[in-house]
Design a protein around this motif. Structure first.
Motif, PDB file in Angstrom:
ATOM      1  N   SER A 255       3.046  -0.683  -4.944  1.00  0.00           N
ATOM      2  CA  SER A 255       3.227  -1.911  -4.170  1.00  0.00           C
ATOM      3  C   SER A 255       2.254  -1.969  -3.003  1.00  0.00           C
ATOM      4  N   SER A 256       1.988  -0.820  -2.391  1.00  0.00           N
ATOM      5  CA  SER A 256       1.018  -0.773  -1.299  1.00  0.00           C
ATOM      6  C   SER A 256      -0.386  -1.084  -1.801  1.00  0.00           C
TER       7      SER A 256
ATOM      8  N   ASN B  84      -2.799  -4.338  -0.658  1.00  0.00           N
ATOM      9  CA  ASN B  84      -4.203  -4.254  -0.273  1.00  0.00           C
ATOM     10  C   ASN B  84      -5.085  -5.160  -1.129  1.00  0.00           C
TER      11      ASN B  84
ATOM     12  N   ALA C 169      -3.788   4.275  -0.730  1.00  0.00           N
ATOM     13  CA  ALA C 169      -3.545   2.987  -1.383  1.00  0.00           C
ATOM     14  C   ALA C 169      -4.700   2.018  -1.118  1.00  0.00           C
TER      15      ALA C 169
ATOM     16  N   ALA D 108      -1.053   5.464   2.981  1.00  0.00           N
ATOM     17  CA  ALA D 108      -1.593   4.116   3.209  1.00  0.00           C
ATOM     18  C   ALA D 108      -3.108   4.106   3.004  1.00  0.00           C
TER      19      ALA D 108
END
Length: 225
Positions: A160-161, A165, A113, A110
């Motif tokens: 996709s993450s 963002n 990303a 996370a």
């Protein structure tokens, strides 16, 4: 996004750092699942004789708690395995995602990303998203980033993450000291620059402590009361 901690290679580092206009962001996994193999440890490793002999260096290392930057974005790293003139080595920003067994891998991904989204928003020479975000595998054929590649739909979920963002409405804002050094990265909300208090305090050398009895945070200088 959590703050970017400057952890730059020294000016006398023996590997050449050539001028670079970044067009891509290359995603790597560190390949090191050992406990303790976090971003800080890799910041020490990249300075080591072993890394120098392997002729490797990269721009960012990301774990579940930190993002560390080792190279300026206008200088290349040696990370892609595609040679002296290779596009990966000479035109891409390298991000290593930690695999340490004592870390939270989902949080590390996370953070990575979020970093990719920040770079897309702030580095104007990058190709459009998602074309600009590539796997190490593209440049050399190596099975890297191995964790993302080994998980069904892992790479697609990572992109996709990044997209999420990019669409969260926050504009990243670098915060620098009077000498121009990057302290941390905040974001813009309704015309106001917002930064995490703990990150700002630690960037200024303060210690942040939580007083459970008073239910409040307290700041002090190291060694002070």
């Amino acid at each position: 996004m959590i703050p970017i901690i400057p952890d730059m290679l020294p000016e006398d580092h023996p590997l050449e750092r050539l001028p670079m206009t970044p067009r891509y962001i290359t995603i790597h996994d560190t390949g090191n699942p050992a406990p303790g193999a976090n971003a800080a440890m890799h910041g020490r490793y990249i300075r080591s004789q072993a890394a120098i002999e392997r002729e490797v260096m990269w721009h960012f290392t990301v774990d579940d708690r930190e993002i560390r930057q080792h190279l300026p974005l206008d200088r290349n790293g040696w990370h892609a395995g595609d040679g002296w003139y290779g596009t990966g080595n000479r035109q891409s920003i390298a991000i290593e995602i930690c695999e340490n067994a004592d870390g939270n891998r989902a949080a590390a991904e996370a953070n990575a990303a979020a970093l990719v989204a920040y770079l897309i928003q702030t580095v104007p020479t990058l190709l459009p998203f998602p074309e600009c975000v590539v796997q190490h595998n593209r440049w050399s054929g190596k099975d890297c980033p191995r964790v993302l590649r080994g998980r069904p739909g892992g790479w697609e979920a990572f992109l996709s993450s990044v997209a999420a963002n990019l669409n969260d409405g926050r504009r990243p804002i670098p915060v620098r000291d009077p000498a121009g050094r990057l302290l941390l990265t905040g974001w813009l909300e309704d015309g106001t620059t917002v930064v995490p208090l703990r990150a700002l305090a630690e960037a200024l050398g303060l210690v942040v402590e939580w007083d459970a009895a008073a239910a409040e945070a307290r700041l002090r200088w190291p060694g002070g009361a």
